[in-house]
Design a protein around this motif. Structure first.
Motif, PDB file in Angstrom:
ATOM      1  N   THR A 185      -0.168  16.321   4.781  1.00 11.33           N
ATOM      2  CA  THR A 185      -1.057  15.854   3.711  1.00 11.33           C
ATOM      3  C   THR A 185      -0.270  15.600   2.431  1.00 11.33           C
ATOM      4  OG1 THR A 185      -2.960  17.020   4.646  1.00 11.33           O
ATOM      5  CG2 THR A 185      -3.088  16.418   2.318  1.00 11.33           C
ATOM      6  N   GLN A 186       0.629  16.501   2.100  1.00 12.72           N
ATOM      7  CA  GLN A 186       1.455  16.330   0.902  1.00 12.72           C
ATOM      8  C   GLN A 186       2.283  15.056   1.000  1.00 12.72           C
ATOM      9  OE1 GLN A 186       3.805  19.915   0.766  1.00 12.72           O
ATOM     10  NE2 GLN A 186       2.114  21.191   0.040  1.00 12.72           N
ATOM     11  N   ARG A 187       2.902  14.818   2.151  1.00 16.91           N
ATOM     12  CA  ARG A 187       3.780  13.671   2.305  1.00 16.91           C
ATOM     13  C   ARG A 187       2.999  12.349   2.290  1.00 16.91           C
ATOM     14  NH1 ARG A 187       8.921  14.640   4.310  1.00 16.91           N
ATOM     15  NH2 ARG A 187       9.232  12.452   3.720  1.00 16.91           N
ATOM     16  N   TYR A 188       1.843  12.313   2.948  1.00 20.18           N
ATOM     17  CA  TYR A 188       1.022  11.098   2.929  1.00 20.18           C
ATOM     18  C   TYR A 188       0.559  10.773   1.511  1.00 20.18           C
ATOM     19  CZ  TYR A 188       0.516  10.278   7.968  1.00 20.18           C
ATOM     20  OH  TYR A 188       0.741   9.967   9.285  1.00 20.18           O
ATOM     21  N   ASP A 189       0.110  11.794   0.791  1.00 24.47           N
ATOM     22  CA  ASP A 189      -0.395  11.568  -0.566  1.00 24.47           C
ATOM     23  C   ASP A 189       0.697  11.063  -1.497  1.00 24.47           C
ATOM     24  OD1 ASP A 189      -2.890  12.358   0.256  1.00 24.47           O
ATOM     25  OD2 ASP A 189      -2.794  14.360  -0.647  1.00 24.47           O
ATOM     26  N   GLU A 190       1.917  11.539  -1.299  1.00 19.62           N
ATOM     27  CA  GLU A 190       3.037  11.124  -2.156  1.00 19.62           C
ATOM     28  C   GLU A 190       3.431   9.664  -1.944  1.00 19.62           C
ATOM     29  OE1 GLU A 190       5.224  15.534  -2.154  1.00 19.62           O
ATOM     30  OE2 GLU A 190       6.082  13.847  -1.021  1.00 19.62           O
ATOM     31  N   ASP A 233       0.825  -1.213   0.000  1.00 17.79           N
ATOM     32  CA  ASP A 233       0.000   0.000   0.000  1.00 17.79           C
ATOM     33  C   ASP A 233       0.856   1.258   0.000  1.00 17.79           C
ATOM     34  OD1 ASP A 233      -2.530   1.380   0.221  1.00 17.79           O
ATOM     35  OD2 ASP A 233      -2.044   1.775   2.318  1.00 17.79           O
ATOM     36  N   GLN A 234       2.078   1.154   0.520  1.00 20.95           N
ATOM     37  CA  GLN A 234       2.943   2.323   0.634  1.00 20.95           C
ATOM     38  C   GLN A 234       4.252   2.067  -0.086  1.00 20.95           C
ATOM     39  OE1 GLN A 234       4.244   3.409   4.659  1.00 20.95           O
ATOM     40  NE2 GLN A 234       4.035   5.558   4.149  1.00 20.95           N
ATOM     41  N   ILE A 235       4.714   3.066  -0.842  1.00 17.37           N
ATOM     42  CA  ILE A 235       6.030   2.974  -1.484  1.00 17.37           C
ATOM     43  C   ILE A 235       6.824   4.213  -1.089  1.00 17.37           C
ATOM     44  CG2 ILE A 235       5.116   3.921  -3.662  1.00 17.37           C
ATOM     45  CD1 ILE A 235       7.304   2.125  -5.052  1.00 17.37           C
ATOM     46  N   LEU A 236       7.899   3.986  -0.356  1.00 20.75           N
ATOM     47  CA  LEU A 236       8.650   5.077   0.250  1.00 20.75           C
ATOM     48  C   LEU A 236       9.915   5.443  -0.519  1.00 20.75           C
ATOM     49  CD1 LEU A 236       8.191   3.916   3.932  1.00 20.75           C
ATOM     50  CD2 LEU A 236       7.350   6.075   2.987  1.00 20.75           C
ATOM     51  N   ASP A 237      10.381   4.546  -1.368  1.00 18.84           N
ATOM     52  CA  ASP A 237      11.632   4.774  -2.103  1.00 18.84           C
ATOM     53  C   ASP A 237      11.446   4.337  -3.556  1.00 18.84           C
ATOM     54  OD1 ASP A 237      14.250   5.239  -2.815  1.00 18.84           O
ATOM     55  OD2 ASP A 237      15.070   3.497  -1.769  1.00 18.84           O
ATOM     56  N   GLY A 246      11.002   0.632   2.369  1.00 17.34           N
ATOM     57  CA  GLY A 246      11.987   1.365   1.577  1.00 17.34           C
ATOM     58  C   GLY A 246      12.624   2.510   2.349  1.00 17.34           C
ATOM     59  N   ALA A 247      13.778   2.953   1.864  1.00 17.61           N
ATOM     60  CA  ALA A 247      14.514   4.039   2.512  1.00 17.61           C
ATOM     61  C   ALA A 247      13.681   5.316   2.529  1.00 17.61           C
ATOM     62  CB  ALA A 247      15.834   4.273   1.786  1.00 17.61           C
ATOM     63  N   HIS A 248      13.633   5.950   3.701  1.00 15.45           N
ATOM     64  CA  HIS A 248      12.834   7.161   3.852  1.00 15.45           C
ATOM     65  C   HIS A 248      13.262   7.887   5.116  1.00 15.45           C
ATOM     66  CE1 HIS A 248      10.950   4.332   6.575  1.00 15.45           C
ATOM     67  NE2 HIS A 248      10.371   5.337   7.192  1.00 15.45           N
ATOM     68  N   SER A 249      12.842   9.118   5.235  1.00 19.01           N
ATOM     69  CA  SER A 249      12.906   9.829   6.511  1.00 19.01           C
ATOM     70  C   SER A 249      11.476  10.054   6.966  1.00 19.01           C
ATOM     71  CB  SER A 249      13.653  11.162   6.359  1.00 19.01           C
ATOM     72  OG  SER A 249      13.066  11.948   5.331  1.00 19.01           O
ATOM     73  N   ASP A 250      11.269  10.119   8.273  1.00 18.00           N
ATOM     74  CA  ASP A 250       9.911  10.282   8.785  1.00 18.00           C
ATOM     75  C   ASP A 250       9.424  11.706   8.581  1.00 18.00           C
ATOM     76  OD1 ASP A 250       9.896   7.642   9.492  1.00 18.00           O
ATOM     77  OD2 ASP A 250      10.225   7.982  11.631  1.00 18.00           O
ATOM     78  N   LEU A 274      14.489  11.525  14.815  1.00 17.97           N
ATOM     79  CA  LEU A 274      13.891  12.813  14.478  1.00 17.97           C
ATOM     80  C   LEU A 274      13.264  12.743  13.089  1.00 17.97           C
ATOM     81  CD1 LEU A 274      16.724  15.212  15.679  1.00 17.97           C
ATOM     82  CD2 LEU A 274      14.898  14.127  17.016  1.00 17.97           C
ATOM     83  N   GLY A 275      12.268  13.601  12.854  1.00 13.93           N
ATOM     84  CA  GLY A 275      11.596  13.653  11.569  1.00 13.93           C
ATOM     85  C   GLY A 275      11.878  14.937  10.812  1.00 13.93           C
ATOM     86  N   ASP A 276      11.336  15.009   9.612  1.00 15.83           N
ATOM     87  CA  ASP A 276      11.618  16.124   8.707  1.00 15.83           C
ATOM     88  C   ASP A 276      11.134  17.465   9.239  1.00 15.83           C
ATOM     89  OD1 ASP A 276      12.664  14.223   7.012  1.00 15.83           O
ATOM     90  OD2 ASP A 276      10.858  14.056   5.788  1.00 15.83           O
ATOM     91  N   LEU A 277      10.014  17.465   9.980  1.00 13.87           N
ATOM     92  CA  LEU A 277       9.523  18.736  10.504  1.00 13.87           C
ATOM     93  C   LEU A 277      10.497  19.339  11.502  1.00 13.87           C
ATOM     94  CD1 LEU A 277       5.654  18.304  10.985  1.00 13.87           C
ATOM     95  CD2 LEU A 277       6.845  19.817   9.397  1.00 13.87           C
TER      96      LEU A 277
END
Length: 337
Positions: A318-323, A91-95, A205-209, A252-255
């Motif tokens: 919202t932008q990050r979830y949709d992506e 359902d999710q693709i992060l990389d 997949g590789a990602h940052s939170d 830590l996350g992106d925010l």
């Protein structure tokens, strides 16, 4: 997937992370240690956090019971447009640059539930949860609610040390627009199968939170969680993050990277499956829906102006979830709002 060959030529080592004692009375020393960890990798452990092993174990047991249900039963609580409920494998693709399909994991989203007259109740990140049938999983909802409350307390304790590490007042993040009314989501995760990076197959997949910080509980399965401290280096160098009994892994996350003007790091991480079933519970904390995330006063100067434009927390999330998630319409059913 042109980066794949570079991606997999690196040697994997074990990462040595700082351990923060949340019961320590020496907040200054804790802040110094935490600041160093946030400058180096954005990953660290916390101990003496106050979240009981009994509650953690019960939450994992209840999580396993849900994922053991038939797929047909789990799909009855398919995640809705507000990201509450069940998320199937792929359902999710992060990389997308390195993955041929989505993540080989299934998960369940649980957020904060306010009272029916909550003024924030109509906002997407404060919506009601979707729960499995209590006849199938008695006590499930109650266990998840208790764990959510206790994990949030731990994250608020960490935020006070983070504030000191950023040369802010200890209660800087306690205000209603920040963590006084946070967006806090726990995800029950189940990984299965064997990853094969050479074929673009990853458990995660590789990602940052996306948010401010993540509190991660693991089931102790070794050698799966990996971090890359320098995301710009090629080939990327991945390090294992081992589990420590009684400790939580925090990243830590992106925010927070945006808030700190790039001073504190939101580090890439991924999960590789080794053929064993593996369960984990990340707990994601962000500021309030309407919080304007802009450079902190202690992280800017004439020589170091803000690097990122200000953005409302809910807009960014919202932008990050949709992506990163597939369109719900592919599941061929009308989902809840």
């Amino acid at each position: 997937m042109e980066n794949k060959s570079q991606e997999e030529t690196s040697t994997i080592n074990v990462s040595a992370l700082t351990c923060i004692d949340l019961a320590s009375s020496d907040l200054h020393r804790s802040a110094v240690l935490l600041k160093q960890a946030c400058l180096e990798s954005g990953f660290f452990y916390v101990i003496n956090h106050g979240l009981s092993e009994e509650l953690k174990d019960e939450t994992f047991e209840q999580s396993k019971k849900f994922f053991a249900l038939p797929l047909e039963e789990k799909m009855k609580v398919l995640r809705n447009k507000k990201n509450r409920g069940y998320s199937p494998v792929l359902d999710q693709i992060l990389d997308p640059e390195n993955q041929v399909q989505g993540d080989y994991k299934e998960c369940f989203f649980i957020g904060i539930e306010g009272p029916k007259d909550d003024p924030h109740g109509d906002k997407p990140f404060y919506s009601p949860n979707t729960w499995p049938d209590p006849d199938l999983l008695p006590g499930w909802r109650e266990t998840m609610g208790k764990y959510h409350q206790e994990a949030l307390k731990v994250c608020k304790s960490i935020s006070r040390i983070l504030a000191l590490a950023l040369d802010l007042d200890v209660d800087y993040f306690d205000t209603p627009e920040m963590l006084g009314n946070p967006i806090a989501v726990m995800r029950l995760l189940h990984y299965e199968g064997k990853s094969d990076p050479s074929r673009g197959i990853y458990a995660c997949g590789a990602h940052s939170d996306f948010g401010m910080m993540t509190l991660l509980a693991t089931d102790g399965v070794m050698g799966l969680q990996q971090i890359c401290k320098d995301k710009d280096a090629m080939p990327r160098k991945w390090e294992y993050v081992p589990s420590i009994k009684g400790a939580y892994i925090v990243n830590l996350g992106d925010l927070l990277e945006r808030w700190s003007n790039g001073l504190f790091k939101s580090t890439l991480h991924r999960v590789l499956g080794n053929g064993q079933d593996r369960y984990s519970i990340p707990f994601f904390v962000k500021p309030s829906h309407d919080c304007l995330v802009e450079c902190l006063p202690t992280c800017q100067s004439k020589k170091n102006p803000p690097k990122y434009p200000a953005i409302k927390c809910s807009t960014y999330l919202t932008q990050r979830y949709d992506e990163s998630h597939v369109d719900l319409s592919i599941y061929g059913k009308q989902t809840q709002e």
